[in-house]
Design a protein around this motif. Structure first.
Motif, mmCIF file in Angstrom:
data_model
loop_
_atom_site.group_PDB
_atom_site.id
_atom_site.type_symbol
_atom_site.label_atom_id
_atom_site.label_comp_id
_atom_site.label_asym_id
_atom_site.label_seq_id
_atom_site.Cartn_x
_atom_site.Cartn_y
_atom_site.Cartn_z
ATOM 1 N N THR A 9 1.006 -1.035 0.058
ATOM 2 C CA THR A 9 0.075 0.082 -0.039
ATOM 3 C C THR A 9 0.900 1.187 0.021
ATOM 4 O O THR A 9 1.919 1.399 0.646
ATOM 5 C CB THR A 9 -0.814 0.116 1.199
ATOM 6 O OG1 THR A 9 -0.020 -0.094 2.496
ATOM 7 C CG2 THR A 9 -1.934 -1.199 1.260
ATOM 8 N N VAL A 10 0.470 2.243 -0.763
ATOM 9 C CA VAL A 10 1.093 3.542 -0.863
ATOM 10 C C VAL A 10 -0.079 4.558 -0.044
ATOM 11 O O VAL A 10 -1.190 4.588 -0.879
ATOM 12 C CB VAL A 10 1.552 3.768 -2.116
ATOM 13 C CG1 VAL A 10 1.810 5.401 -2.355
ATOM 14 C CG2 VAL A 10 2.916 2.880 -2.440
ATOM 15 N N SER A 11 0.306 5.399 0.597
ATOM 16 C CA SER A 11 -0.406 6.396 1.266
ATOM 17 C C SER A 11 -0.115 7.627 0.962
ATOM 18 O O SER A 11 0.937 8.171 1.162
ATOM 19 C CB SER A 11 -0.612 6.166 2.883
ATOM 20 O OG SER A 11 -0.964 4.799 2.922
ATOM 21 N N TRP A 12 -1.060 8.591 0.518
ATOM 22 C CA TRP A 12 -1.004 9.863 0.241
ATOM 23 C C TRP A 12 -1.969 10.803 0.308
ATOM 24 O O TRP A 12 -3.145 10.439 0.675
ATOM 25 C CB TRP A 12 -0.670 9.913 -1.522
ATOM 26 C CG TRP A 12 -1.446 9.268 -2.231
ATOM 27 C CD1 TRP A 12 -2.057 8.183 -2.341
ATOM 28 C CD2 TRP A 12 -2.304 10.168 -3.085
ATOM 29 N NE1 TRP A 12 -3.175 8.060 -3.316
ATOM 30 C CE2 TRP A 12 -3.344 9.110 -3.932
ATOM 31 C CE3 TRP A 12 -2.368 11.365 -3.545
ATOM 32 C CZ2 TRP A 12 -4.288 9.844 -4.999
ATOM 33 C CZ3 TRP A 12 -3.262 11.833 -4.599
ATOM 34 C CH2 TRP A 12 -4.072 10.809 -5.048
ATOM 35 N N ILE A 13 -1.647 12.202 0.072
ATOM 36 C CA ILE A 13 -2.949 13.181 0.557
ATOM 37 C C ILE A 13 -3.388 13.958 -0.773
ATOM 38 O O ILE A 13 -2.640 14.565 -1.362
ATOM 39 C CB ILE A 13 -2.385 14.087 1.476
ATOM 40 C CG1 ILE A 13 -1.887 13.500 2.959
ATOM 41 C CG2 ILE A 13 -3.425 15.275 1.728
ATOM 42 C CD1 ILE A 13 -1.362 14.530 3.667
ATOM 43 N N TYR A 34 -0.280 19.175 -0.759
ATOM 44 C CA TYR A 34 -0.940 17.542 -1.124
ATOM 45 C C TYR A 34 0.400 16.819 -1.885
ATOM 46 O O TYR A 34 1.259 17.460 -2.107
ATOM 47 C CB TYR A 34 -1.879 18.214 -2.068
ATOM 48 C CG TYR A 34 -3.219 19.009 -1.161
ATOM 49 C CD1 TYR A 34 -3.900 18.469 -0.308
ATOM 50 C CD2 TYR A 34 -3.340 20.386 -1.540
ATOM 51 C CE1 TYR A 34 -4.901 19.018 0.310
ATOM 52 C CE2 TYR A 34 -3.834 21.088 -1.140
ATOM 53 C CZ TYR A 34 -4.955 20.436 0.131
ATOM 54 O OH TYR A 34 -5.951 21.298 0.431
ATOM 55 N N ASP A 35 -0.289 15.820 -2.352
ATOM 56 C CA ASP A 35 0.552 14.929 -3.285
ATOM 57 C C ASP A 35 0.023 14.424 -4.476
ATOM 58 O O ASP A 35 -1.139 14.617 -4.615
ATOM 59 C CB ASP A 35 0.793 13.456 -2.287
ATOM 60 C CG ASP A 35 1.284 13.823 -0.860
ATOM 61 O OD1 ASP A 35 2.275 14.201 -0.877
ATOM 62 O OD2 ASP A 35 0.745 12.990 -0.192
ATOM 63 N N ALA A 36 0.917 14.522 -5.562
ATOM 64 C CA ALA A 36 0.522 14.161 -6.760
ATOM 65 C C ALA A 36 -0.080 12.675 -6.659
ATOM 66 O O ALA A 36 0.585 11.977 -5.688
ATOM 67 C CB ALA A 36 1.452 14.494 -7.769
ATOM 68 N N PRO A 37 -0.860 12.284 -7.424
ATOM 69 C CA PRO A 37 -1.360 11.005 -7.400
ATOM 70 C C PRO A 37 -0.139 10.159 -8.031
ATOM 71 O O PRO A 37 0.687 10.492 -8.766
ATOM 72 C CB PRO A 37 -2.330 10.646 -8.666
ATOM 73 C CG PRO A 37 -2.846 11.984 -8.790
ATOM 74 C CD PRO A 37 -1.770 13.195 -8.195
ATOM 75 N N PRO A 38 0.074 8.876 -7.149
ATOM 76 C CA PRO A 38 1.094 7.843 -7.378
ATOM 77 C C PRO A 38 0.880 7.406 -8.857
ATOM 78 O O PRO A 38 -0.139 7.492 -9.281
ATOM 79 C CB PRO A 38 0.909 7.046 -6.309
ATOM 80 C CG PRO A 38 0.261 7.392 -5.293
ATOM 81 C CD PRO A 38 -0.782 8.477 -5.888
ATOM 82 N N PRO A 39 1.830 6.814 -9.452
ATOM 83 C CA PRO A 39 1.719 6.133 -10.910
ATOM 84 C C PRO A 39 1.276 4.739 -10.882
ATOM 85 O O PRO A 39 0.914 4.331 -9.842
ATOM 86 C CB PRO A 39 3.326 6.068 -11.311
ATOM 87 C CG PRO A 39 4.021 5.809 -9.879
ATOM 88 C CD PRO A 39 3.563 6.862 -8.894
ATOM 89 N N ASP A 40 0.896 4.709 -11.831
ATOM 90 C CA ASP A 40 0.053 3.060 -12.064
ATOM 91 C C ASP A 40 1.146 1.891 -11.612
ATOM 92 O O ASP A 40 0.590 0.895 -11.231
ATOM 93 C CB ASP A 40 -0.223 2.846 -13.459
ATOM 94 C CG ASP A 40 -1.344 3.812 -13.867
ATOM 95 O OD1 ASP A 40 -2.089 4.601 -12.989
ATOM 96 O OD2 ASP A 40 -1.909 3.853 -15.158
ATOM 97 N N THR A 41 2.400 2.374 -11.913
ATOM 98 C CA THR A 41 3.245 1.278 -11.525
ATOM 99 C C THR A 41 4.584 1.866 -10.699
ATOM 100 O O THR A 41 4.930 2.915 -10.999
ATOM 101 C CB THR A 41 4.066 0.595 -12.882
ATOM 102 O OG1 THR A 41 2.846 -0.007 -13.620
ATOM 103 C CG2 THR A 41 4.996 -0.368 -12.504
#
Length: 331
Positions: A9-13, A34-41
């Motif tokens: 799991t990766v947790s972000w705002i 805030y955080d940018a959305p994580p990548p698909d991979t």
């Protein structure tokens, strides 16, 4: 023979995670981010966390040794990765190291042919967060705790299954499969509940976890459109549980992006699917005859961004619409 697998799991705002002028003030003023959305991979998780691209990660890895169809040994590895928090004050960047709590692990045999592993990982930011809370001591100075609890079951025949058993109500948690591909997401964010309850015994390090609503990930095209929509003019709306966003058969002139929560798709009065954050909604009415093809009802409190469909890539919308004929597919 050895079988191995993992889940992360990766947790972000996300930008829509915090509501209310007072709570958003540090973010709007540029003090917090805030955080940018994580990548698909994600191929290098340690670097991803070290670069400050998420708040924390939980990696559960496990393996079993099998002899003649029977598990004769097993082991568990991995663990939590907690990032740092950077505040910007008067053109200066101040970085605070996070506090990681000890990982909580367990492994349980299921007969001779399976083992279920569980792992909780998380911690708190190093930035003080003075606030009133809902139970003794009624005032907290340290930041609330954030965590995820993962389960991974390995079978003697090589199969593996994973799930997000529990998670803190904040921030957003994304789940990645053994290949590092985005698989599913937590569906709801509740900053208020998290800020006043996530400490002491109201955490896995006390005697409580929090259940997590999880939905499968939306399509890659929807993720591309999400970034496009949020980069333009949107009207953000909040729906209580039970509220209706669209009514089947009603005229339509708006496109929606579900930012938080779970919406139920109902066609002719029957529920055909539950959808989570990141889904593009209402595109079929825009592209077809101008009337809603389904009723969308909030299963949980929801946050939705409404936008003018003319501002969105029409070809991409057609791709999304092709996968959303739920009255035909039943999903």
């Amino acid at each position: 023979m050895r079988h191995s697998s993992s889940v992360t799991t990766v947790s972000w705002i996300p930008s829509e995670a915090i509501t209310g002028a007072v709570l958003k003030m540090p973010f709007d003023a540029g003090m917090a981010q805030y955080d940018a959305p994580p990548p698909d991979t994600i191929s290098d998780l340690a670097a991803f966390v070290a670069d400050g691209r998420c708040r924390f990660a939980n990696v559960l890895e496990a393996s079993i040794d099998v002899d003649d169809g029977v598990i004769v040994g097993y082991e568990q590895s991995g663990g939590g990765h907690v990032g740092a928090t950077t505040l910007r004050v008067a053109h200066r960047a101040l970085t605070f190291a996070a506090l990681a709590l000890p990982d909580r692990r367990s492994a349980r045999r299921i007969g001779d042919t399976a083992v279920r592993f569980e792992q909780t990982a998380g911690g708190r930011t190093g930035v003080p967060a003075p606030r009133r809370v809902a139970h003794p001591p009624y005032l907290q100075l340290s930041a609330p705790l954030a965590w995820t609890t993962l389960a991974l079951t390995l079978h003697a025949d090589g199969r593996s299954e994973w799930e997000l058993v529990g998670a803190s109500p904040f921030p957003r948690h994304w789940i990645y499969d053994p290949a590092g591909q985005l698989h599913s997401k937590s569906s709801t964010i509740d900053y208020h509940t998290w800020s006043v309850r996530a400490f002491g015994r109201h955490t896995p390090w006390g005697d409580q976890d929090s259940a997590a609503l999880v939905n499968v990930v939306e399509s890659a095209v929807e993720r591309q459109l999400s970034a496009q929509i949020m980069g333009g003019a949107v009207d953000v709306r909040r729906l209580p549980a039970g509220a209706i966003l669209t009514e089947q058969g009603a005229p339509a002139d708006e496109l929606y992006l579900l930012l938080d929560g779970v919406l139920r798709v109902e066609v002719d009065g029957a529920a055909v699917a539950d959808i989570g954050p990141g889904a593009i909604l209402g595109e079929r009415a825009v592209l077809e005859d101008g009337r809603r093809t389904a009723t969308l009802r909030a299963v949980s409190p929801c946050t939705v961004a409404a936008t003018d469909p003319a501002t969105v890539d029409g070809d991409a919308l057609m791709q999304v619409a092709g996968g959303h004929r739920r009255e035909e597919t039943g999903g």
